[in-house]
Enzyme design. Structure first.
Site, PDB file in Angstrom:
ATOM      1  N   ASP A 119       0.928  -1.089   0.045  1.00  0.00           N
ATOM      2  CA  ASP A 119      -0.013  -0.081   0.077  1.00  0.00           C
ATOM      3  C   ASP A 119       0.856   1.178   0.003  1.00  0.00           C
ATOM      4  O   ASP A 119       1.876   1.165   0.733  1.00  0.00           O
ATOM      5  CB  ASP A 119      -0.857   0.081   1.190  1.00  0.00           C
ATOM      6  CG  ASP A 119      -1.897   0.814   1.264  1.00  0.00           C
ATOM      7  OD1 ASP A 119      -2.764   0.910   0.573  1.00  0.00           O
ATOM      8  OD2 ASP A 119      -1.787   1.956   2.227  1.00  0.00           O
ATOM      9  N   GLU A 152       1.752  -0.157  -5.084  1.00  0.00           N
ATOM     10  CA  GLU A 152       0.542   0.893  -5.489  1.00  0.00           C
ATOM     11  C   GLU A 152       1.526   2.194  -5.738  1.00  0.00           C
ATOM     12  O   GLU A 152       2.136   2.636  -4.516  1.00  0.00           O
ATOM     13  CB  GLU A 152      -0.353   0.879  -4.518  1.00  0.00           C
ATOM     14  CG  GLU A 152      -1.575   2.017  -4.749  1.00  0.00           C
ATOM     15  CD  GLU A 152      -1.883   2.651  -3.530  1.00  0.00           C
ATOM     16  OE1 GLU A 152      -3.211   3.062  -3.894  1.00  0.00           O
ATOM     17  OE2 GLU A 152      -1.648   2.714  -2.583  1.00  0.00           O
TER      18      GLU A 152
END
Ligand code: NOJ
Length: 542
Positions: A223, A284
């Site tokens: 993330d 990401e």
């Protein structure tokens, strides 16, 4: 492609020996809260996923990406983690996780999971300790605490804004000998950013990675992989973005992200993963500059980088072609293939994004065929294979922190997160035994259920199943390079050098001549003459 014979894990009888399995895999993102609820509390869980593995096998995906299922106060639905090495009781427990991994591997499905290294929850024990400790203490040094920038300490340390809206700093109440320090949170105040200059932070992530690798996970989705490191001195933003709809993507230099130090963190992550055979990590990475993007996928950093260009493209041949070309160019010279996605839990579902209704659905189906024709891994988002649209939720149902943080101007991301419809004709369509689901499910989704679509050859589910079967089994789907064909205005056509698959897309308002070849699959009905491609349609040919 390196193919090594490996000592297999005891439970992975049906997994191949391919060390680089992820290079052309189809990943399926399971938004855990919304996939399937086994315990009847209206929230999806790990047993729910396990009970639906047969469906995922039938669909034909290779690997799962599970969104966070760790203990969390759920302010950002699990992206606020209070313990990264456990399972939130809402979703099950470690035994349920082990059962899920074992069963998935038995069925030949790999399992990858999210890790959230940029921030923790404010309920994480480290943050609790930091709040209780004094300024300058080792406890505070694990986060980014600063004094205010004015004499009284009442102005934030810099002008950074949170990507969910409002300032990126929150002040603690004053205490004895403490005027009240500020702490940084690039997301919600309940998600304090970690200080990656502190060695405790890296050591803890390493422990977390090993913990899950030892339990058999096949990889990670990192993330905010462009976050974590912060520039020295935390300089002001030149143009602070007041409210950021969705997540970033602005074409600006942004001191909050992509600091040079982030690459050392990815090298550390890679070293840990490389100690385990056939595992991978995808980041990401929301950076707008292609050269900056490419730095994340150097040989000693991430295996893959999420590239959001296709997701951001309009339903327009020029825009789609540009997204594809730019994505391919960005990875040239790096060992990673481009990674394709048109959807995730942070964006409006394609059906709605491309216009909604029948037209939106036709276009989403067409873009799915374009995505699945491209060389490299594809990431699907649960529910897109059912052609689900975004849900218009009433104000009272909205839960995304973006809604409140933006002063109720941005509705946030809940619309793409509705529970999945499985069977029957009334909500929640087999998602849960309980009628009260965490987000309401529309009353008109009876035609969208898996049950309704499974035997219908024209359903979106059938389209995905056929596409995935061809993608996996047909030898036209080989070759890493594309060649572009001339195409009428509003259309594109490319051919995979190597296997020879041709993919054509018509985004114009009129029918056009079909590219030459034998049709393998089309995203919508083709006229019997077989020589024209209707609007809003894509076709695969050999
Ligand atoms: C990106 C995730 O995809 C999103 O859902 C989350 O809110 C932010 N990172 C913060 O963790």
């Amino acid at each position: 492609m390196a193919r090594l014979t490996l000592v297999r894990r005891a439970d992975d009888r049906r997994l191949t020996d391919d060390e680089d399995w992820w290079r052309d895999a189809t990943f399926y993102q399971v938004y855990v809260r919304s996939f399937a609820d086994a315990d009847g509390d209206g929230i999806g869980d790990l047993e729910g996923i396990r009970s639906r593995l047969g469906y995922l096998e039938l669909l034909g995906v290779d690997a799962l990406w599970l969104t966070p299922f760790f203990p969390s106060p759920m302010v950002d639905h699990g992206y606020d983690v209070s313990d990264p090495r456990a399972v939130d009781p809402l979703f099950g427990d470690l035994n349920a996780f082990d059962r899920l991994i074992a069963d998935a591997h038995q069925r030949g499905l790999r399992v990858t999971i999210d890790v959230v290294p940029n921030h923790t929850s404010d309920r994480h024990e480290w943050f609790q300790e930091a709040v209780a400790a004094a300024p300058g203490s080792p406890e505070r040094a694990r986060y980014l605490f600063r004094d205010g920038s004015d004499f009284s300490g009442s102005r934030p340390p810099n002008n950074w804004t949170s990507t969910f809206g409002g300032p990126a700093w929150t002040r603690l109440p004053p205490k004895m000998n403490d005027a009240g320090q500020w702490y940084l949170h690039l997301f919600a105040p309940e998600q304090p950013d970690l200080n990656w200059d502190n060695p405790d932070v890296a050591a803890d992530l390493e422990r977390t990675l090993r913990f899950w690798l030892d339990r058999g996970v096949d990889g990670f989705r990192i993330d905010v992989a462009h976050g974590m490191a912060k520039p020295a001195g935390l300089p002001d933003m030149a143009h602070p973005i007041e409210v950021c709809p969705g997540l970033l993507g602005a074409e600006v230099v942004d001191p909050r992200f992509d600091a040079d130090g982030v690459h050392d963190i990815h090298r550390m992550i890679r070293q840990v993963i490389d100690k385990y055979p056939a595992r991978m990590a995808i980041g990401e990475i929301w950076v707008s500059d292609d050269a900056a993007f490419a730095r994340y996928i150097r040989p000693d950093e991430l295996h893959l980088g999420f590239n959001f260009r296709l997701l951001q493209a309009d339903f327009d041949a020029v825009s789609v072609r540009e997204a594809i070309e730019r994505s391919l160019m960005a990875v040239q010279g790096s060992p990673a293939p481009a990674t394709w996605t048109i959807s995730n839990h942070d964006s409006v579902r394609p059906v709605t994004r491309y216009g909604g209704g029948e037209v939106g659905l036709a276009r989403a189906r067409a873009l799915a065929l374009v995505q699945l024709a491209l060389p490299g891994p594809a990431y699907l988002y649960n529910g897109d294979e059912l052609g689900l649209p975004n849900v218009e939720l009433p104000d009272w149902a909205l839960q995304d922190p973006v809604w409140k943080r933006s002063g109720r101007t941005e509705r946030g991301r809940d619309g793409c997160r509705a529970p999945l419809p499985w069977q029957g004709s009334i909500p929640p369509y087999g998602f849960s035994l309980s009628p009260g689901t965490w987000l309401p499910v529309p009353g008109n989704w009876g035609g969208h259920t898996v049950e309704a679509q499974l035997e219908d050859p024209n359903s979106t589910l059938s389209l995905y199943r056929q596409a995935l079967e061809l993608r996996k089994g047909h030898n036209a789907f080989t070759g890493a390079e594309l060649e572009w064909y001339g195409a009428p205005p509003g259309c594109l056509a490319f051919r995979r050098k190597g296997g020879g698959l041709v993919c054509g897309l018509n985004t114009s308002g009129a029918q056009v001549s079909m590219p030459l070849g034998q049709v393998l699959l089309s995203s919508g009905p083709l006229p019997p003459s077989g020589d024209v491609l209707p609007p809003d349609t894509a076709v695969w040919l050999v």
